[in-house]
Write a protein that holds these residues in place. Structure first.
Motif, PDB file in Angstrom:
ATOM      1  N   ALA A 199       0.861  -1.187   0.000  1.00 24.69           N
ATOM      2  CA  ALA A 199       0.000   0.000   0.000  1.00 24.69           C
ATOM      3  C   ALA A 199       0.897   1.237   0.000  1.00 24.69           C
ATOM      4  O   ALA A 199       1.936   1.254   0.646  1.00 24.69           O
ATOM      5  CB  ALA A 199      -0.896   0.001   1.241  1.00 24.69           C
ATOM      6  N   ALA A 200       0.488   2.234  -0.728  1.00 21.55           N
ATOM      7  CA  ALA A 200       1.283   3.456  -0.780  1.00 21.55           C
ATOM      8  C   ALA A 200       1.336   4.087   0.613  1.00 21.55           C
ATOM      9  O   ALA A 200       0.370   4.022   1.365  1.00 21.55           O
ATOM     10  CB  ALA A 200       0.671   4.428  -1.782  1.00 21.55           C
ATOM     11  N   ARG A 201       2.486   4.662   0.968  1.00 22.79           N
ATOM     12  CA  ARG A 201       2.610   5.340   2.262  1.00 22.79           C
ATOM     13  C   ARG A 201       2.373   6.826   2.067  1.00 22.79           C
ATOM     14  O   ARG A 201       2.887   7.419   1.128  1.00 22.79           O
ATOM     15  CB  ARG A 201       4.023   5.123   2.846  1.00 22.79           C
ATOM     16  N   TYR A 202       1.615   7.386   2.968  1.00 16.45           N
ATOM     17  CA  TYR A 202       1.350   8.815   2.918  1.00 16.45           C
ATOM     18  C   TYR A 202       1.785   9.427   4.237  1.00 16.45           C
ATOM     19  O   TYR A 202       1.733   8.771   5.270  1.00 16.45           O
ATOM     20  CB  TYR A 202      -0.147   9.091   2.720  1.00 16.45           C
ATOM     21  N   PRO A 203       2.203  10.688   4.205  1.00 16.13           N
ATOM     22  CA  PRO A 203       2.499  11.351   5.473  1.00 16.13           C
ATOM     23  C   PRO A 203       1.234  11.359   6.341  1.00 16.13           C
ATOM     24  O   PRO A 203       0.122  11.538   5.817  1.00 16.13           O
ATOM     25  CB  PRO A 203       2.881  12.776   5.070  1.00 16.13           C
ATOM     26  N   LEU A 204       1.427  11.152   7.646  1.00 17.08           N
ATOM     27  CA  LEU A 204       0.266  11.090   8.537  1.00 17.08           C
ATOM     28  C   LEU A 204      -0.576  12.360   8.454  1.00 17.08           C
ATOM     29  O   LEU A 204      -1.795  12.321   8.578  1.00 17.08           O
ATOM     30  CB  LEU A 204       0.717  10.830   9.979  1.00 17.08           C
ATOM     31  N   GLU A 205       0.106  13.495   8.225  1.00  9.24           N
ATOM     32  CA  GLU A 205      -0.651  14.750   8.150  1.00  9.24           C
ATOM     33  C   GLU A 205      -1.649  14.754   6.988  1.00  9.24           C
ATOM     34  O   GLU A 205      -2.747  15.292   7.100  1.00  9.24           O
ATOM     35  CB  GLU A 205       0.287  15.958   8.054  1.00  9.24           C
ATOM     36  N   GLU A 206      -1.237  14.105   5.891  1.00 13.11           N
ATOM     37  CA  GLU A 206      -2.158  14.004   4.754  1.00 13.11           C
ATOM     38  C   GLU A 206      -3.353  13.118   5.092  1.00 13.11           C
ATOM     39  O   GLU A 206      -4.494  13.380   4.708  1.00 13.11           O
ATOM     40  CB  GLU A 206      -1.438  13.417   3.535  1.00 13.11           C
ATOM     41  N   ILE A 207      -3.066  12.054   5.814  1.00 13.33           N
ATOM     42  CA  ILE A 207      -4.133  11.130   6.209  1.00 13.33           C
ATOM     43  C   ILE A 207      -5.084  11.822   7.187  1.00 13.33           C
ATOM     44  O   ILE A 207      -6.302  11.693   7.095  1.00 13.33           O
ATOM     45  CB  ILE A 207      -3.537   9.843   6.812  1.00 13.33           C
ATOM     46  N   ARG A 208      -4.489  12.580   8.090  1.00  9.81           N
ATOM     47  CA  ARG A 208      -5.314  13.324   9.046  1.00  9.81           C
ATOM     48  C   ARG A 208      -6.292  14.239   8.330  1.00  9.81           C
ATOM     49  O   ARG A 208      -7.470  14.313   8.670  1.00  9.81           O
ATOM     50  CB  ARG A 208      -4.402  14.137   9.973  1.00  9.81           C
ATOM     51  N   GLU A 209      -5.762  14.878   7.307  1.00  8.25           N
ATOM     52  CA  GLU A 209      -6.596  15.801   6.554  1.00  8.25           C
ATOM     53  C   GLU A 209      -7.680  15.047   5.778  1.00  8.25           C
ATOM     54  O   GLU A 209      -8.845  15.438   5.776  1.00  8.25           O
ATOM     55  CB  GLU A 209      -5.717  16.588   5.590  1.00  8.25           C
ATOM     56  N   ALA A 210      -7.267  13.946   5.150  1.00  8.26           N
ATOM     57  CA  ALA A 210      -8.223  13.166   4.360  1.00  8.26           C
ATOM     58  C   ALA A 210      -9.357  12.634   5.236  1.00  8.26           C
ATOM     59  O   ALA A 210     -10.501  12.526   4.795  1.00  8.26           O
ATOM     60  CB  ALA A 210      -7.506  12.024   3.659  1.00  8.26           C
ATOM     61  N   LEU A 211      -9.019  12.291   6.479  1.00  9.78           N
ATOM     62  CA  LEU A 211     -10.035  11.743   7.390  1.00  9.78           C
ATOM     63  C   LEU A 211     -10.770  12.845   8.136  1.00  9.78           C
ATOM     64  O   LEU A 211     -11.716  12.586   8.875  1.00  9.78           O
ATOM     65  CB  LEU A 211      -9.395  10.791   8.405  1.00  9.78           C
ATOM     66  N   ASP A 212     -10.307  14.093   7.961  1.00  6.78           N
ATOM     67  CA  ASP A 212     -10.911  15.233   8.620  1.00  6.78           C
ATOM     68  C   ASP A 212     -10.926  15.038  10.139  1.00  6.78           C
ATOM     69  O   ASP A 212     -11.957  15.223  10.789  1.00  6.78           O
ATOM     70  CB  ASP A 212     -12.338  15.442   8.078  1.00  6.78           C
ATOM     71  N   LEU A 213      -9.767  14.635  10.671  1.00  4.95           N
ATOM     72  CA  LEU A 213      -9.685  14.368  12.111  1.00  4.95           C
ATOM     73  C   LEU A 213      -9.500  15.650  12.888  1.00  4.95           C
ATOM     74  O   LEU A 213      -8.860  16.594  12.419  1.00  4.95           O
ATOM     75  CB  LEU A 213      -8.506  13.439  12.412  1.00  4.95           C
ATOM     76  N   ASP A 214     -10.023  15.656  14.076  1.00  2.97           N
ATOM     77  CA  ASP A 214      -9.787  16.738  15.020  1.00  2.97           C
ATOM     78  C   ASP A 214      -8.281  16.807  15.298  1.00  2.97           C
ATOM     79  O   ASP A 214      -7.627  15.770  15.391  1.00  2.97           O
ATOM     80  CB  ASP A 214     -10.552  16.397  16.305  1.00  2.97           C
ATOM     81  N   PRO A 215      -7.725  18.010  15.429  1.00 10.78           N
ATOM     82  CA  PRO A 215      -6.276  18.117  15.683  1.00 10.78           C
ATOM     83  C   PRO A 215      -5.844  17.349  16.935  1.00 10.78           C
ATOM     84  O   PRO A 215      -4.704  16.897  17.024  1.00 10.78           O
ATOM     85  CB  PRO A 215      -6.056  19.622  15.878  1.00 10.78           C
ATOM     86  N   ALA A 216      -6.746  17.188  17.888  1.00  7.40           N
ATOM     87  CA  ALA A 216      -6.392  16.510  19.141  1.00  7.40           C
ATOM     88  C   ALA A 216      -6.411  14.986  19.013  1.00  7.40           C
ATOM     89  O   ALA A 216      -5.874  14.280  19.860  1.00  7.40           O
ATOM     90  CB  ALA A 216      -7.352  16.942  20.250  1.00  7.40           C
ATOM     91  N   THR A 217      -7.038  14.460  17.974  1.00 10.42           N
ATOM     92  CA  THR A 217      -7.155  13.006  17.834  1.00 10.42           C
ATOM     93  C   THR A 217      -5.807  12.395  17.481  1.00 10.42           C
ATOM     94  O   THR A 217      -5.213  12.752  16.460  1.00 10.42           O
ATOM     95  CB  THR A 217      -8.182  12.655  16.726  1.00 10.42           C
ATOM     96  N   PRO A 218      -5.302  11.478  18.307  1.00 11.64           N
ATOM     97  CA  PRO A 218      -4.013  10.862  17.991  1.00 11.64           C
ATOM     98  C   PRO A 218      -4.089  10.032  16.718  1.00 11.64           C
ATOM     99  O   PRO A 218      -5.094   9.370  16.453  1.00 11.64           O
ATOM    100  CB  PRO A 218      -3.740   9.950  19.193  1.00 11.64           C
ATOM    101  N   LEU A 219      -3.026  10.104  15.917  1.00  8.61           N
ATOM    102  CA  LEU A 219      -2.939   9.334  14.679  1.00  8.61           C
ATOM    103  C   LEU A 219      -1.561   8.677  14.627  1.00  8.61           C
ATOM    104  O   LEU A 219      -0.540   9.369  14.697  1.00  8.61           O
ATOM    105  CB  LEU A 219      -3.139  10.261  13.480  1.00  8.61           C
ATOM    106  N   THR A 220      -1.550   7.351  14.565  1.00  6.97           N
ATOM    107  CA  THR A 220      -0.277   6.624  14.529  1.00  6.97           C
ATOM    108  C   THR A 220      -0.344   5.612  13.390  1.00  6.97           C
ATOM    109  O   THR A 220      -1.369   5.472  12.731  1.00  6.97           O
ATOM    110  CB  THR A 220      -0.032   5.856  15.844  1.00  6.97           C
ATOM    111  N   SER A 221       0.752   4.898  13.190  1.00 10.42           N
ATOM    112  CA  SER A 221       0.685   3.794  12.241  1.00 10.42           C
ATOM    113  C   SER A 221       1.144   2.507  12.917  1.00 10.42           C
ATOM    114  O   SER A 221       1.937   2.536  13.859  1.00 10.42           O
ATOM    115  CB  SER A 221       1.518   4.093  10.995  1.00 10.42           C
TER     116      SER A 221
END
Ligand code: GTP
Ligand code: MG
Lengths: 200, 122
Positions: free
Chosen positions: A150-172
């Motif tokens: 699967a292609a790797r994307y910067p987490l910030e791009e994923i955060r944006e695509a998922l429209d996550l709240d800035p406070a929501t933790p995002l890891t891989s």
């Protein structure tokens, strides 16, 4: 009917000192790695239960006079981690689709929070899971399960695509790798802790 | 046979549990269950109980505690049915929670979980 004790040798009872229990959900769409994740961190062989639910299948069965409802079997698998002498943590792999809502209510009630697994190849599929958690008021963190190829994307791009709240933790994570799964759970629980601590 | 259609989930649970369609207690999937230390002296013994209750007692009877979800998985029963059976067993004094439920604030609980997970990470 078989004897209840026929399999008792394999039954993994909780330690005698354990008197309390809590649960976390591992939520996500079909095939996103929930079962693999639970298996990677559980101290017992993951177990599985099935519940028959009446799902609302919008518009499909109306002509058949079934009031738009059908019976479905929903499986959930779960594991256990004894986190202290007296506390057992249960992890429930939870299908995220809205049509499984009857089961969701039972799972979400009393859950400390949820870790949502997402697959970058089908990010849009996460929307429904995230919406259901928000509606239920279940706090969550998100972990990208990095599938081979699967292609790797910067987490910030994923955060944006998922429209996550800035406070929501995002890891891989790699759901097959215990260390990354434990790290994701720690991130989730740290978030839950600070969220509660800072509440007025 | 006429009248409004019944919810098949409820009908099934009702049949399985001898007339109960709802659990009498608010049990969770993770509620821990053990056999009561001092069951009532009556002629209801695990041998004379309905089959599902007997199986739950056989599983939890002598070995230790399990959650409602674990009981469901080992006995291949839907968790909704296990809740009803366990509620009845608790009402009858045959099953119990492992200890008088001490209430621990959620924040301490989260801290305890965090410590446990961090210990796994090393
Ligand atoms: N390469 C790779 N494969 C994975 C990973 N996690 C899961 N898989 C594989 O992906 C497939 C689906 O994983 P499951 O754990 O069954 O996913 P699930 O979310 O439980 O699926 P459903 O219960 O069907 O919704 C399995 O073949 C896994 O072996 C991962 O991190 N990397
Ligand atoms: Mg699965």
């Amino acid at each position: 009917m078989g004897s209840a004790l026929s399999r008792s040798e394999q039954v993994a009872y909780v330690a005698e000192t354990v008197t309390r229990s809590v649960k976390l959900l591992v939520a996500g769409n079909f095939g996103v790695g929930k079962t693999t994740f639970v298996g990677s961190v559980s101290e017992i062989k993951p177990l599985r239960t099935e519940e028959t639910i009446t799902e609302a299948s919008v518009g499909v069965d109306d002509l058949a006079g079934l009031d738009g409802k059908t019976q479905t079997t929903v499986a959930m698998d779960f594991g256990r981690i004894t986190v202290s002498a007296s506390l057992a943590l249960y992890l429930f792999g939870t299908p995220g689709q809205r049509r499984f809502l009857p089961m969701w209510d039972d799972l979400a009630k009393g859950a400390l929070g949820a870790l949502v697994l997402v697959d970058t190849r089908r990010l849009d599929h996460a929307d429904e899971v995230l919406a259901v958690l928000e509606e239920r008021g279940v706090p969550f963190a998100v972990a990208v399960n990095e599938f081979d190829g699967a292609a790797r994307y910067p987490l910030e791009e994923i955060r944006e695509a998922l429209d996550l709240d800035p406070a929501t933790p995002l890891t891989s994570v790699d759901a097959r790798d215990r260390a990354t799964c434990v790290a994701a759970l720690i991130t989730l629980v740290e978030f839950l802790f600070h969220r509660l601590e800072s509440r007025p | 046979m006429s009248g409004p259609r019944r919810d098949p989930d409820l009908v099934r649970a009702y049949v399985r549990t001898g007339g109960r369609s709802r659990a009498t207690r608010d049990l969770d999937l993770v509620t821990l269950v053990v056999a009561a230390k001092n069951p009532p002296k009556s002629n209801v013994t695990p041998q004379t109980m309905p089959p599902d209750a007997r199986r739950v007692m056989g599983l939890c009877g002598r070995h230790g505690a399990l959650s409602v979800a674990e009981i469901a998985a080992y006995l291949d029963l839907p968790p909704s049915v296990v809740k009803i059976v366990v509620s009845d067993l608790m009402d009858g004094g045959h099953a119990d929670s492992p200890a008088p439920a001490e209430t621990v604030p959620e924040l301490s609980m989260l801290e305890e979980v965090l410590h446990g997970l961090r210990a796994l990470a090393v």
